[in-house]
Write an enzyme that holds these catalytic residues in place. Structure first.
Site, PDB file in Angstrom:
ATOM      1  N   SER A  42       8.348  10.696  -0.414  1.00 44.40           N
ATOM      2  CA  SER A  42       7.642  11.860   0.087  1.00 44.40           C
ATOM      3  C   SER A  42       6.874  11.398   1.197  1.00 44.40           C
ATOM      4  CB  SER A  42       7.084  12.961  -0.574  1.00 44.40           C
ATOM      5  OG  SER A  42       6.053  12.138  -1.457  1.00 44.40           O
ATOM      6  N   HIS A  91      -6.080  -5.489  -2.562  1.00 49.13           N
ATOM      7  CA  HIS A  91      -6.976  -5.867  -1.400  1.00 49.13           C
ATOM      8  C   HIS A  91      -7.217  -7.380  -0.999  1.00 49.13           C
ATOM      9  CE1 HIS A  91      -8.536  -1.378  -1.631  1.00 49.13           C
ATOM     10  NE2 HIS A  91      -7.173  -1.634  -1.202  1.00 49.13           N
ATOM     11  N   VAL A 107       1.530  10.510  -5.064  1.00 47.87           N
ATOM     12  CA  VAL A 107       1.601  11.953  -4.611  1.00 47.87           C
ATOM     13  C   VAL A 107       3.176  12.432  -4.633  1.00 47.87           C
ATOM     14  CG1 VAL A 107       1.160  13.188  -2.628  1.00 47.87           C
ATOM     15  CG2 VAL A 107      -0.202  11.381  -2.807  1.00 47.87           C
ATOM     16  N   GLY A 114       4.987  11.628  -7.207  1.00 46.77           N
ATOM     17  CA  GLY A 114       5.683  10.415  -7.767  1.00 46.77           C
ATOM     18  C   GLY A 114       6.477   9.770  -6.556  1.00 46.77           C
ATOM     19  N   ASP A 141      -3.049 -13.340  -3.473  1.00 45.16           N
ATOM     20  CA  ASP A 141      -3.910 -14.215  -4.520  1.00 45.16           C
ATOM     21  C   ASP A 141      -4.963 -13.442  -5.382  1.00 45.16           C
ATOM     22  OD1 ASP A 141      -5.825 -14.395  -2.793  1.00 45.16           O
ATOM     23  OD2 ASP A 141      -5.479 -16.432  -2.015  1.00 45.16           O
ATOM     24  N   ASN A 172      -3.368   8.609   5.116  1.00 48.24           N
ATOM     25  CA  ASN A 172      -2.323   7.747   5.760  1.00 48.24           C
ATOM     26  C   ASN A 172      -2.243   7.984   7.229  1.00 48.24           C
ATOM     27  OD1 ASN A 172      -0.924   7.363   3.286  1.00 48.24           O
ATOM     28  ND2 ASN A 172      -0.047   9.591   3.237  1.00 48.24           N
ATOM     29  N   HIS A 186       0.821   4.789  -2.232  1.00 50.33           N
ATOM     30  CA  HIS A 186       0.364   6.251  -1.773  1.00 50.33           C
ATOM     31  C   HIS A 186       1.664   6.827  -1.798  1.00 50.33           C
ATOM     32  CE1 HIS A 186      -3.111   5.393   1.296  1.00 50.33           C
ATOM     33  NE2 HIS A 186      -3.358   4.903   0.220  1.00 50.33           N
ATOM     34  N   ASP A 220       8.834   8.966  -4.701  1.00 48.81           N
ATOM     35  CA  ASP A 220      10.058   9.693  -4.195  1.00 48.81           C
ATOM     36  C   ASP A 220      10.298   9.752  -2.800  1.00 48.81           C
ATOM     37  OD1 ASP A 220       7.956  11.343  -3.333  1.00 48.81           O
ATOM     38  OD2 ASP A 220       8.988  13.367  -4.010  1.00 48.81           O
ATOM     39  N   ARG A 235       0.802  -1.003  -0.125  1.00 46.00           N
ATOM     40  CA  ARG A 235       0.050  -0.077  -0.030  1.00 46.00           C
ATOM     41  C   ARG A 235       0.847   1.292  -0.202  1.00 46.00           C
ATOM     42  NH1 ARG A 235      -3.321   2.611   4.701  1.00 46.00           N
ATOM     43  NH2 ARG A 235      -4.829   3.816   3.535  1.00 46.00           N
ATOM     44  N   ASP A 280      -9.804  -9.409   2.863  1.00 42.37           N
ATOM     45  CA  ASP A 280      -9.953 -10.683   2.435  1.00 42.37           C
ATOM     46  C   ASP A 280     -10.295 -11.779   3.443  1.00 42.37           C
ATOM     47  OD1 ASP A 280     -10.276 -13.214   1.114  1.00 42.37           O
ATOM     48  OD2 ASP A 280      -8.327 -13.159   0.064  1.00 42.37           O
TER      49      ASP A 280
HETATM   50  C1  HEM Z   1      -8.474   1.658  -6.179  1.00 42.89           C
HETATM   51  C2  HEM Z   1      -8.423   2.430  -5.173  1.00 42.89           C
HETATM   52  C3  HEM Z   1      -8.262   2.360  -3.839  1.00 42.89           C
HETATM   53  C4  HEM Z   1      -8.794   2.608  -2.887  1.00 42.89           C
HETATM   54  C5  HEM Z   1     -10.160   3.487  -2.776  1.00 42.89           C
HETATM   55  C6  HEM Z   1      -8.167   2.020  -1.772  1.00 42.89           C
HETATM   56  C7  HEM Z   1      -8.603   2.264  -0.152  1.00 42.89           C
HETATM   57  C8  HEM Z   1      -7.868   1.621   0.617  1.00 42.89           C
HETATM   58  C9  HEM Z   1      -8.519   1.767   2.251  1.00 42.89           C
HETATM   59  C10 HEM Z   1      -9.625   2.561   2.632  1.00 42.89           C
HETATM   60  C11 HEM Z   1      -7.808   0.864   3.079  1.00 42.89           C
HETATM   61  C12 HEM Z   1      -7.836   0.772   4.454  1.00 42.89           C
HETATM   62  C13 HEM Z   1      -7.139   1.555   5.200  1.00 42.89           C
HETATM   63  C14 HEM Z   1      -7.326   1.529   6.556  1.00 42.89           C
HETATM   64  O1  HEM Z   1      -8.529   2.032   7.136  1.00 42.89           O
HETATM   65  O2  HEM Z   1      -6.648   0.996   7.538  1.00 42.89           O
HETATM   66  C15 HEM Z   1      -6.813   0.083   2.252  1.00 42.89           C
HETATM   67  C16 HEM Z   1      -5.970  -0.737   2.553  1.00 42.89           C
HETATM   68  C17 HEM Z   1      -4.947  -1.546   1.669  1.00 42.89           C
HETATM   69  N1  HEM Z   1      -4.835  -1.122   0.395  1.00 42.89           N
HETATM   70 FE1  HEM Z   1      -6.094   0.159  -0.799  1.00 42.89          FE
HETATM   71  N2  HEM Z   1      -7.103   1.468  -2.126  1.00 42.89           N
HETATM   72  C18 HEM Z   1      -6.987   1.363  -3.517  1.00 42.89           C
HETATM   73  C19 HEM Z   1      -6.036   0.830  -4.333  1.00 42.89           C
HETATM   74  C20 HEM Z   1      -5.032   0.239  -3.931  1.00 42.89           C
HETATM   75  C21 HEM Z   1      -3.989  -0.072  -4.654  1.00 42.89           C
HETATM   76  C22 HEM Z   1      -3.448   0.324  -6.050  1.00 42.89           C
HETATM   77  C23 HEM Z   1      -2.868  -0.901  -3.689  1.00 42.89           C
HETATM   78  C24 HEM Z   1      -1.631  -1.377  -3.967  1.00 42.89           C
HETATM   79  C25 HEM Z   1      -1.116  -2.052  -5.246  1.00 42.89           C
HETATM   80  C26 HEM Z   1      -3.749  -1.115  -2.541  1.00 42.89           C
HETATM   81  C27 HEM Z   1      -3.133  -1.711  -1.446  1.00 42.89           C
HETATM   82  C28 HEM Z   1      -3.794  -1.842  -0.159  1.00 42.89           C
HETATM   83  C29 HEM Z   1      -3.363  -2.633   0.858  1.00 42.89           C
HETATM   84  C30 HEM Z   1      -2.289  -3.760   0.861  1.00 42.89           C
HETATM   85  C31 HEM Z   1      -4.079  -2.295   1.995  1.00 42.89           C
HETATM   86  C32 HEM Z   1      -4.007  -2.945   3.490  1.00 42.89           C
HETATM   87  C33 HEM Z   1      -3.143  -2.121   4.299  1.00 42.89           C
HETATM   88  C34 HEM Z   1      -2.658  -2.836   5.773  1.00 42.89           C
HETATM   89  O3  HEM Z   1      -3.083  -3.920   5.955  1.00 42.89           O
HETATM   90  O4  HEM Z   1      -1.893  -1.865   6.337  1.00 42.89           O
HETATM   91  N3  HEM Z   1      -4.785  -0.284  -2.455  1.00 42.89           N
HETATM   92  N4  HEM Z   1      -7.011   0.539   0.817  1.00 42.89           N
END
Ligand code: HEM
Ligand code: NAG
Ligand code: NAG
Ligand code: NAG
Length: 330
Positions: free
Chosen positions: A78, A198, A72, A74, A257, A97, A68, A76, A64, A249
């Site tokens: 930041s 996710h 933002v 690029g 997966d 964040n 992030h 880098d 994640r 999941d």
């Molecule tokens: C498509 C738009 C996306 C939205 C709206 C989104 C939103 C979110 C939100 C709200 C969370 C939960 C944060 C929390 O409350 O703890 C989350 C977790 C996560 N996101 Fe996304 N996300 C998106 C795309 C992505 C992308 C592109 C990636 C990476 C390739 C990603 C990887 C993850 C991962 C791995 C978690 C779990 C983080 C953790 O366990 O600490 N997400 N995301």
């Protein structure tokens, strides 16, 4: 004139094609540290492997974090800058964040080990990219294994407006999702593929209760799944307040997966943004294909991760190699 210009254009196109074949990741490069710090990538991988045994959640966190960071300013690093008196509200403290982003301790541990091997050589931005690549490898049991080009340099600017402006909220509909990714040069397919991340990690309840478990808002969430979530989440969860976490999941919570796509089809996903993938025919088709065809998602995820990791990178004389990932060099 025209007679001259056509062969000229053809020659240029040819030269460009040759250059592009020789440097497919330009301005980044595979094996960027091969001379300057040959052990860099092995050190990163070893620290990630060891750290995930103690703290498995850090794997999802750094995947994640790459997202992030790259969306933002690029890729880098930041996102890593701590507040200072002159810059009291960096990205790290912005709502997307803070407090949900984790894994900063893992990046510190990697930087410490890499600096011991090769002081002042490896950027924090490359460390995030390598760590996300290695976490993908370990969380997928070796199935998501890919090369990550490098040569990113670290930025010096970080402000909390960036994450608000460039990271899609979990309440996003499909047109919003597509445009947030398009602004960063990523396609509809990249967006659907990267959402598959996710399949690991957690979410705080506050990220979904108000639009997914709220009786006065329509939601297509599976009724049984919603009942389960209500046993875990207070309906008034707020960030920084009473705000427990649940797994993204529920079927294979710690494995990277394609289960995410099966969950999308079963309406057992947390966010409006996840459910939105079924609301347009082309994104729905990508969901169905990834749910049904073994190996398809893994292969595409590798490519989209590399593409995301090249967004607006600083290279050459731009930026710096931070000594401490949390602070700009002085
Ligand atoms: C498509 C738009 C996306 C939205 C709206 C989104 C939103 C979110 C939100 C709200 C969370 C939960 C944060 C929390 O409350 O703890 C989350 C977790 C996560 N996101 Fe996304 N996300 C998106 C795309 C992505 C992308 C592109 C990636 C990476 C390739 C990603 C990887 C993850 C991962 C791995 C978690 C779990 C983080 C953790 O366990 O600490 N997400 N995301
Ligand atoms: C930093 O973010 C704040 C909002 O938090 C905004 O008002 C300000 O203009 C931003 N500063 C810069 C230099 O972008
Ligand atoms: C998507 O959400 C935005 C607000 O974020 C709204 O302006 C837009 O009309 C919505 N689009 C659709 C197709 O619902
Ligand atoms: C439920 O949704 C309504 C309508 O959007 C909103 O006003 C209310 O604040 C939401 N309730 C909670 C607890 O988030």
């Amino acid at each position: 004139m025209a007679a001259l210009r056509v062969p000229f254009l053809v020659t240029c196109a040819l030269l460009l094609a040759v250059a592009c074949q020789a440097h497919p990741y330009w301005p980044l490069e595979l094996g960027f540290y091969r001379n300057k710090c040959p052990q860099a990538e092995a050190v990163v991988k070893a620290v990630v492997e060891q750290n995930l045994q103690q703290n498995p959640g850090n794997g999802a966190a750094v995947i994640r974090m790459l997202f992030h960071d790259c969306f933002v300013e690029g890729c880098d690093a930041s996102i890593l800058l701590d507040p200072t008196p002159l810059n009291p509200t960096p990205e790290k403290l912005s709502a997307p964040n803070n407090p949900s982003m984790r894994g900063f301790d893992l990046i510190d541990a990697i930087k410490y080990a890499v600096e011991a091997a090769c002081p002042g050589v490896v950027s924090c931005a490359d460390i995030i990219a390598f760590a996300a690549r290695d976490a993908s490898y370990f969380l997928s049991g070796g199935k998501v294994y890919f090369d990550m080009p490098a040569g990113r340099r670290d930025g010096t600017f970080s402000n909390d407006s960036g994450p608000i402006n460039f990271l899609p909220p979990s309440t996003s509909n499909i047109s919003d999702l597509i445009s947030f990714f398009a602004v960063k040069g990523l396609s509809v397919e990249d967006m659907v593929i990267l959402s598959g991340a996710h399949t690991v990690g957690r979410s705080h309840c506050s990220s979904f209760v108000s639009d997914r478990l709220n009786a006065s808002v329509f939601s297509d969430i599976d009724a049984g799944f919603a009942r389960y979530l209500k046993t875990q989440c207070p309906l008034d969860a707020t960030p920084g307040g009473n705000d427990p976490t649940v797994m993204q999941d529920i079927v294979t919570p710690t494995t990277l997966d394609r289960q995410y796509y099966k969950n999308v089809l079963a309406h057992t996903v947390l966010f409006t943004s996840d459910a939105a993938l079924l609301t347009s025919p082309d994104t729905a088709k990508i969901v169905v294909d990834n749910a049904n065809i073994p190996g398809l998602w893994e292969d595409r995820f590798k490519k989209s991760m590399v593409k995301m990791a090249s967004i607006e990178v600083k290279t050459g004389y731009q930026g710096q190699i931070r000594k401490n990932c949390r602070a700009v060099n002085h």
